[in-house]
Design a protein around this motif. Structure first.
Motif, PDB file in Angstrom:
ATOM      1  N   ARG A 111      26.479  52.243  12.438  1.00 31.83           N
ATOM      2  CA  ARG A 111      25.066  52.622  12.516  1.00 31.83           C
ATOM      3  C   ARG A 111      24.483  52.225  13.867  1.00 31.83           C
ATOM      4  O   ARG A 111      23.761  53.004  14.498  1.00 31.83           O
ATOM      5  CB  ARG A 111      24.266  51.979  11.382  1.00 31.83           C
ATOM      6  CG  ARG A 111      24.428  52.659  10.041  1.00 31.83           C
ATOM      7  CD  ARG A 111      23.414  52.148   9.022  1.00 31.83           C
ATOM      8  NE  ARG A 111      23.443  50.711   8.833  1.00 31.83           N
ATOM      9  CZ  ARG A 111      24.185  50.080   7.925  1.00 31.83           C
ATOM     10  NH1 ARG A 111      24.954  50.761   7.111  1.00 31.83           N
ATOM     11  NH2 ARG A 111      24.135  48.776   7.813  1.00 31.83           N
ATOM     12  N   LEU A 112      24.780  51.025  14.325  1.00 30.15           N
ATOM     13  CA  LEU A 112      24.271  50.563  15.615  1.00 30.15           C
ATOM     14  C   LEU A 112      24.831  51.415  16.752  1.00 30.15           C
ATOM     15  O   LEU A 112      24.095  51.827  17.640  1.00 30.15           O
ATOM     16  CB  LEU A 112      24.621  49.092  15.833  1.00 30.15           C
ATOM     17  CG  LEU A 112      24.160  48.501  17.158  1.00 30.15           C
ATOM     18  CD1 LEU A 112      22.648  48.593  17.300  1.00 30.15           C
ATOM     19  CD2 LEU A 112      24.623  47.069  17.293  1.00 30.15           C
ATOM     20  N   ARG A 113      26.134  51.710  16.725  1.00 32.52           N
ATOM     21  CA  ARG A 113      26.751  52.524  17.764  1.00 32.52           C
ATOM     22  C   ARG A 113      26.109  53.905  17.821  1.00 32.52           C
ATOM     23  O   ARG A 113      25.769  54.408  18.895  1.00 32.52           O
ATOM     24  CB  ARG A 113      28.256  52.646  17.520  1.00 32.52           C
ATOM     25  CG  ARG A 113      28.990  53.393  18.641  1.00 32.52           C
ATOM     26  CD  ARG A 113      30.456  53.618  18.335  1.00 32.52           C
ATOM     27  NE  ARG A 113      30.686  54.390  17.132  1.00 32.52           N
ATOM     28  CZ  ARG A 113      30.485  55.710  17.017  1.00 32.52           C
ATOM     29  NH1 ARG A 113      30.031  56.396  18.028  1.00 32.52           N
ATOM     30  NH2 ARG A 113      30.728  56.331  15.885  1.00 32.52           N
ATOM     31  N   THR A 114      25.898  54.514  16.668  1.00 32.69           N
ATOM     32  CA  THR A 114      25.281  55.839  16.611  1.00 32.69           C
ATOM     33  C   THR A 114      23.857  55.790  17.147  1.00 32.69           C
ATOM     34  O   THR A 114      23.438  56.669  17.900  1.00 32.69           O
ATOM     35  CB  THR A 114      25.286  56.368  15.161  1.00 32.69           C
ATOM     36  OG1 THR A 114      26.635  56.409  14.707  1.00 32.69           O
ATOM     37  CG2 THR A 114      24.685  57.745  15.066  1.00 32.69           C
ATOM     38  N   LEU A 115      23.116  54.760  16.783  1.00 34.97           N
ATOM     39  CA  LEU A 115      21.752  54.601  17.269  1.00 34.97           C
ATOM     40  C   LEU A 115      21.732  54.476  18.790  1.00 34.97           C
ATOM     41  O   LEU A 115      20.985  55.180  19.470  1.00 34.97           O
ATOM     42  CB  LEU A 115      21.110  53.367  16.627  1.00 34.97           C
ATOM     43  CG  LEU A 115      19.709  53.020  17.076  1.00 34.97           C
ATOM     44  CD1 LEU A 115      18.722  54.096  16.641  1.00 34.97           C
ATOM     45  CD2 LEU A 115      19.300  51.673  16.501  1.00 34.97           C
ATOM     46  N   VAL A 116      22.577  53.611  19.332  1.00 30.22           N
ATOM     47  CA  VAL A 116      22.630  53.390  20.778  1.00 30.22           C
ATOM     48  C   VAL A 116      23.034  54.669  21.504  1.00 30.22           C
ATOM     49  O   VAL A 116      22.467  55.003  22.550  1.00 30.22           O
ATOM     50  CB  VAL A 116      23.585  52.221  21.116  1.00 30.22           C
ATOM     51  CG1 VAL A 116      23.924  52.178  22.592  1.00 30.22           C
ATOM     52  CG2 VAL A 116      22.972  50.900  20.678  1.00 30.22           C
ATOM     53  N   GLU A 117      23.998  55.402  20.962  1.00 31.67           N
ATOM     54  CA  GLU A 117      24.448  56.645  21.609  1.00 31.67           C
ATOM     55  C   GLU A 117      23.347  57.701  21.659  1.00 31.67           C
ATOM     56  O   GLU A 117      23.378  58.581  22.511  1.00 31.67           O
ATOM     57  CB  GLU A 117      25.665  57.217  20.872  1.00 31.67           C
ATOM     58  CG  GLU A 117      26.940  56.449  21.133  1.00 31.67           C
ATOM     59  CD  GLU A 117      28.114  56.970  20.320  1.00 31.67           C
ATOM     60  OE1 GLU A 117      27.931  57.894  19.496  1.00 31.67           O
ATOM     61  OE2 GLU A 117      29.218  56.443  20.507  1.00 31.67           O
ATOM     62  N   ASN A 118      22.399  57.621  20.740  1.00 29.98           N
ATOM     63  CA  ASN A 118      21.346  58.635  20.681  1.00 29.98           C
ATOM     64  C   ASN A 118      20.090  58.259  21.458  1.00 29.98           C
ATOM     65  O   ASN A 118      19.146  59.049  21.513  1.00 29.98           O
ATOM     66  CB  ASN A 118      20.994  58.948  19.223  1.00 29.98           C
ATOM     67  CG  ASN A 118      22.080  59.778  18.576  1.00 29.98           C
ATOM     68  OD1 ASN A 118      22.408  60.847  19.061  1.00 29.98           O
ATOM     69  ND2 ASN A 118      22.651  59.262  17.507  1.00 29.98           N
ATOM     70  N   VAL A 119      20.073  57.101  22.074  1.00 30.15           N
ATOM     71  CA  VAL A 119      18.948  56.714  22.924  1.00 30.15           C
ATOM     72  C   VAL A 119      19.088  57.472  24.244  1.00 30.15           C
ATOM     73  O   VAL A 119      20.162  57.456  24.859  1.00 30.15           O
ATOM     74  CB  VAL A 119      18.947  55.188  23.171  1.00 30.15           C
ATOM     75  CG1 VAL A 119      17.925  54.809  24.221  1.00 30.15           C
ATOM     76  CG2 VAL A 119      18.688  54.437  21.875  1.00 30.15           C
ATOM     77  N   PRO A 120      18.029  58.140  24.692  1.00 35.31           N
ATOM     78  CA  PRO A 120      18.124  58.921  25.932  1.00 35.31           C
ATOM     79  C   PRO A 120      18.006  58.046  27.178  1.00 35.31           C
ATOM     80  O   PRO A 120      17.190  58.279  28.052  1.00 35.31           O
ATOM     81  CB  PRO A 120      16.946  59.889  25.813  1.00 35.31           C
ATOM     82  CG  PRO A 120      15.936  59.125  25.025  1.00 35.31           C
ATOM     83  CD  PRO A 120      16.736  58.292  24.041  1.00 35.31           C
ATOM     84  N   GLY A 121      18.819  57.043  27.247  1.00 34.01           N
ATOM     85  CA  GLY A 121      18.815  56.117  28.367  1.00 34.01           C
ATOM     86  C   GLY A 121      19.896  55.075  28.154  1.00 34.01           C
ATOM     87  O   GLY A 121      20.777  55.235  27.307  1.00 34.01           O
ATOM     88  N   VAL A 122      19.827  54.003  28.907  1.00 31.55           N
ATOM     89  CA  VAL A 122      20.820  52.935  28.858  1.00 31.55           C
ATOM     90  C   VAL A 122      20.252  51.766  28.057  1.00 31.55           C
ATOM     91  O   VAL A 122      19.143  51.302  28.329  1.00 31.55           O
ATOM     92  CB  VAL A 122      21.169  52.463  30.288  1.00 31.55           C
ATOM     93  CG1 VAL A 122      22.132  51.288  30.253  1.00 31.55           C
ATOM     94  CG2 VAL A 122      21.727  53.609  31.104  1.00 31.55           C
ATOM     95  N   VAL A 123      21.014  51.295  27.099  1.00 30.32           N
ATOM     96  CA  VAL A 123      20.651  50.113  26.319  1.00 30.32           C
ATOM     97  C   VAL A 123      21.540  48.979  26.824  1.00 30.32           C
ATOM     98  O   VAL A 123      22.729  49.184  27.066  1.00 30.32           O
ATOM     99  CB  VAL A 123      20.885  50.357  24.813  1.00 30.32           C
ATOM    100  CG1 VAL A 123      20.608  49.105  24.005  1.00 30.32           C
ATOM    101  CG2 VAL A 123      20.022  51.521  24.331  1.00 30.32           C
TER     102      VAL A 123
END
Length: 181
Positions: free
Chosen positions: A50-62
Motif C-alpha cells: 500500500r505504501l509503495r503504491t501510494l508513493v508511486e502515485n505521488v506526482p513528485g519525489v517523496v
C-alpha cells in the motif's frame, strides 16, 4: 497421550478459526506463534505494498533524509530520476552522490538556513530552489517537508516531497522579460 491429542485438536480448531491457541504444551504454543508470525508477515507485506503504491502515485519525489549538511537520503522514491537524471540508488544504496551535491551552489546556504529555522520552530518548511540535472540543465524545485523528532526533541530525520516547477519558473521569467520590453 490421549490428552495431548485433544489439546492438539483444540489448537488446530482455534487457529483455523483465527483464534489464539491457548491450550496445549510447547507444540501448541509453537504452532500459535508460528501462525501469528506468518500472519504478521502477510500484513506487513500488504502494508508495504500500500505504501509503495501510494508513493508511486505521488506526482513528485517523496523522501526521508538525515538532517545533515549532505541531506543524506535514507529513502527516495524512484521519481527522483525524472527530476534529477540520477537513479535513486545513486543517492541511497550506492551513495555515488549526495543530494547537496546537485543543489545549485547559489541556493545551498539559503536552503540550509530555511530548513534549520523550520526545524527549530517545529514547523513544516516550503522552499523553492534549483538543482543541477544530470543533463546539465537547471531544474526548479518546490520542496515541502517537516522534521520527525524523537520524544526528547532530537531530529530523527526529515520527511518531505519535491516537485518540478521549472515550467512555471521559466514562464514567470518570460513574462517578466516581456513586461520589461
Amino acid at each position: 497421550l490421549a490428552g495431548a491429542d485433544d489439546a492438539q485438536s483444540t489448537v488446530f480448531r482455534r487457529v483455523s478459526q483465527g483464534q489464539p491457541a491457548v491450550v496445549g504444551g510447547d507444540g501448541a504454543v509453537g504452532l500459535a506463534v508460528g501462525n501469528l508470525a506468518a500472519e504478521r508477515t502477510v500484513l506487513l507485506g500488504e502494508s508495504e505494498e500500500r505504501l509503495r503504491t501510494l508513493v508511486e502515485n505521488v506526482p513528485g519525489v517523496v523522501y526521508r533524509c538525515a538532517f545533515d549538511a549532505d541531506w543524506t537520503l535514507v529513502f527516495v522514491s524512484d521519481a527522483v530520476e525524472d527530476l534529477t537524471g540520477y537513479p535513486a540508488s545513486e543517492f541511497t544504496g550506492e551513495r555515488v552522490r549526495t543530494f547537496a551535491s546537485i543543489m545549485h551552489p547559489d541556493d545551498r546556504a539559503a536552503v540550509a538556513r530555511a530548513v534549520a529555522e523550520a526545524v527549530c520552530e517545529q514547523r513544516p518548511y516550503e522552499l523553492e530552489y534549483r538543482l543541477s540535472h544530470a543533463d546539465g540543465s537547471v531544474r526548479w524545485i518546490l520542496e515541502r517537508g517537516q522534521a520527525a523528532c524523537s520524544d526528547d526533541g532530537t531530529v530523527r530525520w526529515l520527511d518531505g516531497a519535491m516537485f518540478d516547477i521549472s515550467d512555471h519558473k521559466w514562464a514567470e521569467a518570460r513574462l517578466v522579460q516581456a513586461e520589461e520590453r
